[in-house]
Scaffold this motif. Sequence first.
Motif: not given
Length: 334
Positions: A48-56
């Motif tokens: 649920r980490d928005p930073v990592l979600q955006a990277l994916v």
Amino acid sequence: MPLGQSVSRRALLGTAALLPLAGGTAEASAVTKRAQDYYDRATRMAGRDPVLQALVKALMPDLAMPTAKPLRPLRIFDDVAVVGTTFVQATALLTSRGIILIDALGSPDDAEKIIIPGLRAVGADPSAIKYVVLAHGHADHFGGAQLIADRYGARVMMSRADWDLVAAQRPAHAPKRDLEIADGQRLTLGGTTVTFHHTPGHTPGTVSPIFPVRWKGRRHTAMLWGGTNPPAATADKRAYLSSVLAFASAMRRAGVEVELNNHGGADHGLARIEELSAGTAGAGNPFVIGRSRTQRFMKVMEVMVRGRIVQDQERGTGAGAAVGPSGRPAPRCC
């Protein structure tokens, strides 16, 4: 500009043993998984980490970058300002002896209408720009560099490989060849020392810096990944993967706890800028994500790029790359 410890070519070659290379056991192991398996793993790691979600999302093959809209200039740290658009940003390191500007947007008009007034809006004097550091040789990053150099006497810096790339392709608004950035080189201005790491892949000479920042007087260590969108050719994706592994190690040694990008749409950066601008970030700074999360950021990137390499193999497109008029690979943004 004295040289510091570099991520050496030998280190990059050492990490290449981990890559899915033709004919080896790593290859045999890699092809037992589908590209989607890598993408699913990265998604699970992101949670649920928005930073990592955006990277994916940014590293998926169907990447769609945001439309360029005005971005309010903002100091995201006491001594760091961001100016640009929702598509691409330039990062200004504000030191006691002048400004180091990382990237210069897409045109002289961008420099005139966005960078210069943007710096003034955050209380910085654009005439204090001493260096324009170009993270890589794509037009959306170098377009305003020559105007700044001509007007304020700033020196323009880029890796030798990307100076060569720009010279071969002769794009509009290309800066005149100036200073070359060596792998591991350090640039000190005022009390700020920036260490440059070559991270080829996105372009042959992409550079990613590590530097100190301050938030409410407290010192942190930041990185800025110089080129996010994976290249077309599989061989270049493998170079990109080597760079990810080597830079993650450099980040670990430096104690990096701040993650930055020159395309804020790729790392939830635009939303974090908005939080700071609106005053909804609380007492902390959303760009200070901690050492473990910065390492997780790089691990997610690694897994996604491995998936992209396997997807090339699945499609049988590993050797292909878009070719420009010069016969060299056509430029890709981001």
